[in-house]
Design an enzyme around this catalytic site. Structure first.
Site, PDB file in Angstrom:
ATOM      1  N   LYS A 170       0.817  -1.215   0.000  1.00 39.33           N
ATOM      2  CA  LYS A 170       0.000   0.000   0.000  1.00 39.33           C
ATOM      3  C   LYS A 170       0.855   1.271   0.000  1.00 39.33           C
ATOM      4  O   LYS A 170       2.039   1.260   0.292  1.00 39.33           O
ATOM      5  CB  LYS A 170      -0.969  -0.017   1.187  1.00 39.33           C
ATOM      6  CG  LYS A 170      -2.123  -0.999   0.932  1.00 39.33           C
ATOM      7  CD  LYS A 170      -3.207  -0.905   1.964  1.00 39.33           C
ATOM      8  CE  LYS A 170      -4.356  -1.859   1.612  1.00 39.33           C
ATOM      9  NZ  LYS A 170      -5.311  -2.017   2.706  1.00 39.33           N
ATOM     10  N   ARG A 204      -3.464  -9.755   5.306  1.00 38.69           N
ATOM     11  CA  ARG A 204      -3.796  -9.930   3.886  1.00 38.69           C
ATOM     12  C   ARG A 204      -2.605  -9.434   3.092  1.00 38.69           C
ATOM     13  O   ARG A 204      -2.259  -8.251   3.151  1.00 38.69           O
ATOM     14  CB  ARG A 204      -5.069  -9.160   3.537  1.00 38.69           C
ATOM     15  CG  ARG A 204      -5.519  -9.413   2.117  1.00 38.69           C
ATOM     16  CD  ARG A 204      -6.968  -9.001   1.849  1.00 38.69           C
ATOM     17  NE  ARG A 204      -7.244  -7.628   2.217  1.00 38.69           N
ATOM     18  CZ  ARG A 204      -8.027  -7.257   3.237  1.00 38.69           C
ATOM     19  NH1 ARG A 204      -8.594  -8.137   4.007  1.00 38.69           N
ATOM     20  NH2 ARG A 204      -8.228  -5.996   3.500  1.00 38.69           N
TER      21      ARG A 204
END
Length: 223
Positions: A170, A204
């Site tokens: 991210k 995740r």
């Protein structure tokens, strides 16, 4: 291959939720995810998580064999989502999200938002044992907000649910290290170690083998 590397749950999504991406129709999303879920469930013994915030997509995915619904809007986007999850008795991951990154007190506000999701779940009859919470790194949060959530990720344990961290690749890692998306593995591994230290049950990730090794080593040290 992912199973061999140590994956426990496969997360399947038909619509990108990265910043700037356009929504697709529910029909198109169903056409993308249902064949994949069916193919995976036919060939492998692995729990499948479906990443969607639309109740009709969730229902189609569950009918195709999905074991879990991963809702980036924490049951708040689609008023029928909670009912679909409750009636099918699948697990759900409720992520923190909101329309604007405008907070009075970041951590308190995130917890309050998550409690709203939990109230929706309870009202629909989703059992407490079927709920996972995700603080939502990268969603409606500035770089500083994301860093504060990471720094304080253990605080969310007080909500009383298993926690999931999704930080892999991210932008928060990109900003911190000034690296493009394909070079964020080490940054993600640091957040995985911290998640293990803070009692998180799930991460995740994209890079399974490396993360599994990091988790195993962290657990070995902490035992």
């Amino acid at each position: 291959e992912m199973l061999a590397e140590g994956m426990d749950i496969l997360d399947i999504g038909g619509e990108s939720t990265r910043p700037g991406y356009t929504q697709i129709s529910a029909e198109e999303e169903i056409e993308r995810v249902v064949p994949v879920i069916e193919a995976v469930k036919e060939r492998f013994e692995v729990p499948v998580s479906l990443d969607t915030y639309k109740s009709c997509v969730a229902k189609a995915g569950i009918d195709a064999g999905a074991d879990m619904i991963n809702d980036i809007w924490g049951l708040k986007y689609d008023k029928d989502m909670a009912k679909v999850i409750a009636e099918s008795n699948v697990v759900c991951c409720l992520m923190h999200n909101r329309d604007e990154a405008d907070y009075h007190d970041l951590l308190s506000d995130i917890k309050a938002d998550l409690k709203e999701s939990l109230a929706i779940a309870e009202n629909a009859g989703i059992p407490k044992a079927k709920i996972i919470l995700d603080p939502g790194i990268g969603f409606a949060k500035s770089y500083a907000d994301n860093m504060e959530v990471l720094r304080s990720m253990g605080d969310f344990r007080e909500l009383g649910y298993p926690l999931l961290l999704g930080c892999s690749r991210k932008s928060v890692i990109g900003y911190a290290l000034d690296l493009p998306v394909e070079e964020r593995l080490e940054g993600a591994l640091v957040t995985t170690v911290m998640a293990v230290q803070q009692g998180y049950s799930f991460v995740r990730v994209h890079d399974i083998k490396e993360n599994v090794r990091v988790i195993r080593m962290s657990e070995a040290v902490l035992q």
